[in-house]
Design a protein around this motif. Structure first.
Motif, PDB file in Angstrom:
ATOM      1  N   TRP A  50       0.871  -1.180   0.000  1.00  0.00           N
ATOM      2  CA  TRP A  50       0.000   0.000   0.000  1.00  0.00           C
ATOM      3  C   TRP A  50       0.900   1.218   0.000  1.00  0.00           C
ATOM      4  CZ3 TRP A  50      -0.827   3.631   4.145  1.00  0.00           C
ATOM      5  CH2 TRP A  50      -1.847   4.567   3.879  1.00  0.00           C
ATOM      6  N   THR A  51       0.720   2.111  -0.961  1.00  0.00           N
ATOM      7  CA  THR A  51       1.594   3.269  -1.109  1.00  0.00           C
ATOM      8  C   THR A  51       0.897   4.596  -0.826  1.00  0.00           C
ATOM      9  OG1 THR A  51       1.133   3.301  -3.491  1.00  0.00           O
ATOM     10  CG2 THR A  51       3.097   2.097  -2.758  1.00  0.00           C
ATOM     11  N   GLY A  52      -0.300   4.520  -0.256  1.00  0.00           N
ATOM     12  CA  GLY A  52      -1.004   5.731   0.141  1.00  0.00           C
ATOM     13  C   GLY A  52      -2.277   6.013  -0.622  1.00  0.00           C
ATOM     14  N   GLY A  53      -2.445   5.408  -1.785  1.00  0.00           N
ATOM     15  CA  GLY A  53      -3.674   5.596  -2.549  1.00  0.00           C
ATOM     16  C   GLY A  53      -4.722   4.563  -2.180  1.00  0.00           C
ATOM     17  N   ALA A  54      -5.987   4.901  -2.402  1.00  0.00           N
ATOM     18  CA  ALA A  54      -7.060   3.935  -2.163  1.00  0.00           C
ATOM     19  C   ALA A  54      -6.862   2.731  -3.085  1.00  0.00           C
ATOM     20  CB  ALA A  54      -8.412   4.568  -2.404  1.00  0.00           C
ATOM     21  N   THR A  55      -6.954   1.546  -2.525  1.00  0.00           N
ATOM     22  CA  THR A  55      -6.734   0.338  -3.317  1.00  0.00           C
ATOM     23  C   THR A  55      -7.524  -0.813  -2.722  1.00  0.00           C
ATOM     24  OG1 THR A  55      -5.010  -1.086  -4.281  1.00  0.00           O
ATOM     25  CG2 THR A  55      -4.722  -0.433  -1.997  1.00  0.00           C
ATOM     26  N   ALA A  56      -7.620  -1.891  -3.472  1.00  0.00           N
ATOM     27  CA  ALA A  56      -8.331  -3.078  -3.000  1.00  0.00           C
ATOM     28  C   ALA A  56      -7.597  -4.322  -3.482  1.00  0.00           C
ATOM     29  CB  ALA A  56      -9.773  -3.085  -3.499  1.00  0.00           C
ATOM     30  N   TYR A  57      -7.595  -5.341  -2.649  1.00  0.00           N
ATOM     31  CA  TYR A  57      -7.004  -6.627  -2.998  1.00  0.00           C
ATOM     32  C   TYR A  57      -8.077  -7.711  -2.921  1.00  0.00           C
ATOM     33  CZ  TYR A  57      -2.219  -4.867  -2.780  1.00  0.00           C
ATOM     34  OH  TYR A  57      -1.061  -4.179  -3.022  1.00  0.00           O
ATOM     35  N   PRO A  58      -8.172  -8.574  -3.935  1.00  0.00           N
ATOM     36  CA  PRO A  58      -9.104  -9.695  -3.850  1.00  0.00           C
ATOM     37  C   PRO A  58      -8.651 -10.672  -2.777  1.00  0.00           C
ATOM     38  CG  PRO A  58      -7.715  -9.904  -5.795  1.00  0.00           C
ATOM     39  CD  PRO A  58      -7.427  -8.563  -5.209  1.00  0.00           C
ATOM     40  N   LEU A  59      -9.611 -11.215  -2.055  1.00  0.00           N
ATOM     41  CA  LEU A  59      -9.314 -12.188  -1.010  1.00  0.00           C
ATOM     42  C   LEU A  59      -9.766 -13.573  -1.447  1.00  0.00           C
ATOM     43  CD1 LEU A  59     -10.465 -10.229   2.176  1.00  0.00           C
ATOM     44  CD2 LEU A  59      -8.122 -10.542   1.335  1.00  0.00           C
ATOM     45  N   PRO A  60      -8.866 -14.521  -1.567  1.00  0.00           N
ATOM     46  CA  PRO A  60      -9.297 -15.881  -1.877  1.00  0.00           C
ATOM     47  C   PRO A  60     -10.173 -16.428  -0.761  1.00  0.00           C
ATOM     48  CG  PRO A  60      -6.975 -15.829  -1.265  1.00  0.00           C
ATOM     49  CD  PRO A  60      -7.418 -14.409  -1.405  1.00  0.00           C
ATOM     50  N   ALA A  61     -11.089 -17.288  -1.111  1.00  0.00           N
ATOM     51  CA  ALA A  61     -11.992 -17.860  -0.116  1.00  0.00           C
ATOM     52  C   ALA A  61     -11.208 -18.655   0.916  1.00  0.00           C
ATOM     53  CB  ALA A  61     -13.025 -18.749  -0.798  1.00  0.00           C
ATOM     54  N   ALA A  62     -11.588 -18.514   2.178  1.00  0.00           N
ATOM     55  CA  ALA A  62     -10.934 -19.263   3.243  1.00  0.00           C
ATOM     56  C   ALA A  62     -11.441 -20.700   3.238  1.00  0.00           C
ATOM     57  CB  ALA A  62     -11.209 -18.611   4.591  1.00  0.00           C
ATOM     58  N   SER A  63     -10.577 -21.614   3.600  1.00  0.00           N
ATOM     59  CA  SER A  63     -10.958 -23.028   3.658  1.00  0.00           C
ATOM     60  C   SER A  63     -10.847 -23.533   5.092  1.00  0.00           C
ATOM     61  CB  SER A  63     -10.049 -23.860   2.744  1.00  0.00           C
ATOM     62  OG  SER A  63      -8.695 -23.744   3.148  1.00  0.00           O
ATOM     63  N   GLY A  64     -11.460 -24.668   5.342  1.00  0.00           N
ATOM     64  CA  GLY A  64     -11.330 -25.308   6.642  1.00  0.00           C
ATOM     65  C   GLY A  64     -11.923 -24.543   7.794  1.00  0.00           C
ATOM     66  N   GLY A  65     -12.872 -23.649   7.512  1.00  0.00           N
ATOM     67  CA  GLY A  65     -13.503 -22.900   8.590  1.00  0.00           C
ATOM     68  C   GLY A  65     -12.636 -21.818   9.199  1.00  0.00           C
ATOM     69  N   LEU A  66     -11.541 -21.463   8.534  1.00  0.00           N
ATOM     70  CA  LEU A  66     -10.643 -20.454   9.085  1.00  0.00           C
ATOM     71  C   LEU A  66     -11.224 -19.050   8.927  1.00  0.00           C
ATOM     72  CD1 LEU A  66      -7.156 -21.715   7.828  1.00  0.00           C
ATOM     73  CD2 LEU A  66      -8.190 -22.047  10.092  1.00  0.00           C
ATOM     74  N   SER A  67     -10.888 -18.186   9.878  1.00  0.00           N
ATOM     75  CA  SER A  67     -11.260 -16.776   9.816  1.00  0.00           C
ATOM     76  C   SER A  67     -10.163 -15.999   9.106  1.00  0.00           C
ATOM     77  CB  SER A  67     -11.481 -16.223  11.225  1.00  0.00           C
ATOM     78  OG  SER A  67     -12.587 -16.853  11.843  1.00  0.00           O
ATOM     79  N   THR A  68     -10.514 -14.780   8.687  1.00  0.00           N
ATOM     80  CA  THR A  68      -9.605 -13.951   7.899  1.00  0.00           C
ATOM     81  C   THR A  68      -9.322 -12.637   8.619  1.00  0.00           C
ATOM     82  OG1 THR A  68     -10.383 -14.863   5.799  1.00  0.00           O
ATOM     83  CG2 THR A  68      -9.332 -12.703   5.716  1.00  0.00           C
ATOM     84  N   ALA A  69      -8.054 -12.232   8.606  1.00  0.00           N
ATOM     85  CA  ALA A  69      -7.665 -10.898   9.043  1.00  0.00           C
ATOM     86  C   ALA A  69      -6.706 -10.331   8.011  1.00  0.00           C
ATOM     87  CB  ALA A  69      -7.009 -10.929  10.418  1.00  0.00           C
ATOM     88  N   VAL A  70      -6.714  -9.018   7.865  1.00  0.00           N
ATOM     89  CA  VAL A  70      -5.772  -8.329   6.998  1.00  0.00           C
ATOM     90  C   VAL A  70      -5.085  -7.243   7.818  1.00  0.00           C
ATOM     91  CG1 VAL A  70      -5.514  -6.829   4.971  1.00  0.00           C
ATOM     92  CG2 VAL A  70      -7.016  -8.832   4.866  1.00  0.00           C
ATOM     93  N   LEU A  71      -3.758  -7.173   7.676  1.00  0.00           N
ATOM     94  CA  LEU A  71      -2.953  -6.185   8.382  1.00  0.00           C
ATOM     95  C   LEU A  71      -2.232  -5.303   7.376  1.00  0.00           C
ATOM     96  CD1 LEU A  71      -1.172  -8.607  10.911  1.00  0.00           C
ATOM     97  CD2 LEU A  71      -3.410  -7.525  11.173  1.00  0.00           C
TER      98      LEU A  71
END
Length: 232
Positions: free
Chosen positions: A196-217
């Motif tokens: 992330w370089t300061g501009g608004a952006t979005a990243y696609p998130l692959p579907a989680a498997s095995g019942g795992l939860s998702t976090a993004v940092l």
């Protein structure tokens, strides 16, 4: 416009304003609490237990990263991964340490404690304050990051997959032989999505498997401070 219609519009405006303020409150920044632990470390069980105490606090994202460098003592940590060890190693120079150790709790990427003493993690959470980076939301299969100032011009975007809740692990060998150790919010995968370089952006998130939860940092490179965090 009749008085009744004017009153209705005013009431609607007030309701929308209240809804907006509630939404802003619900989207308060998360405090990220990372425990670096190992099933082969006899000093780690108290820190594991202390992380369990804070994992459900509002506004807290607690994560257990199991490291690998104690595996030689006779028990291979079933959750340990080299990339988790490397994440901890990257923290040590900025935090003023010569090398990694367990247990270690890092809050928002910029402050740490051992985490084994009662109340130690709670105190660090209270002292660390909130992250102050870009907006970040996970919705519609993507991570959306708002515009803002990227310290140093660039930040890393990390995808974390973790098992929400507590799991009990029986340990058959090593320093904790014969014990069953609890683990909270165990991380199973850590992947760098990009920068992330300061501009608004979005990243696609692959579907989680095995019942795992998702976090993004969103985090300054090289074990720097966490600028933003979100979880599903």
């Amino acid at each position: 416009m009749s008085g009744s219609r004017r009153s209705t519009r005013i009431a609607l405006s007030v309701a929308l304003a209240l809804a907006g303020s509630l939404g802003a409150a619900a989207a308060q920044p998360l405090t990220v609490v990372e425990l670096f632990t190992s099933q082969g470390c006899s000093s780690c069980p108290p820190a594991n237990a202390n992380l369990i105490k804070v994992k459900d606090q509002p506004g807290v994202l607690a994560l257990s990263f199991n490291v690998t460098y104690w595996d030689y003592l006779g028990w291979k940590d079933i959750f340990g991964k080299q990339e988790f060890t490397q994440r901890q190693v990257s923290y040590e120079p900025p935090l003023g340490h010569d090398g990694p150790f367990t247990p270690q709790v890092v809050v928002n990427g910029h402050a740490d404690v051992v985490g084994a003493a009662p109340g130690e993690i709670e105190h660090l959470i209270a002292a660390s304050g909130q992250v102050s980076g870009p907006s970040l939301s996970l919705d519609g299969g993507k991570a959306s990051i708002g515009a803002g100032a990227a310290p140093g011009g660039k930040a890393d975007v990390w995808l974390v997959r973790y098992a929400k809740g507590v799991v009990q692990v029986p340990v058959a060998r090593g320093e904790n032989s014969g014990r069953t150790l609890p683990h909270a919010n165990v991380v199973h995968a850590l992947t760098k999505l990009g920068s992330w370089t300061g501009g608004a952006t979005a990243y696609p998130l692959p579907a989680a498997s095995g019942g795992l939860s998702t976090a993004v940092l969103v985090q300054s490179p090289g074990g720097g401070p966490i600028l933003a965090a979100a979880t599903d």
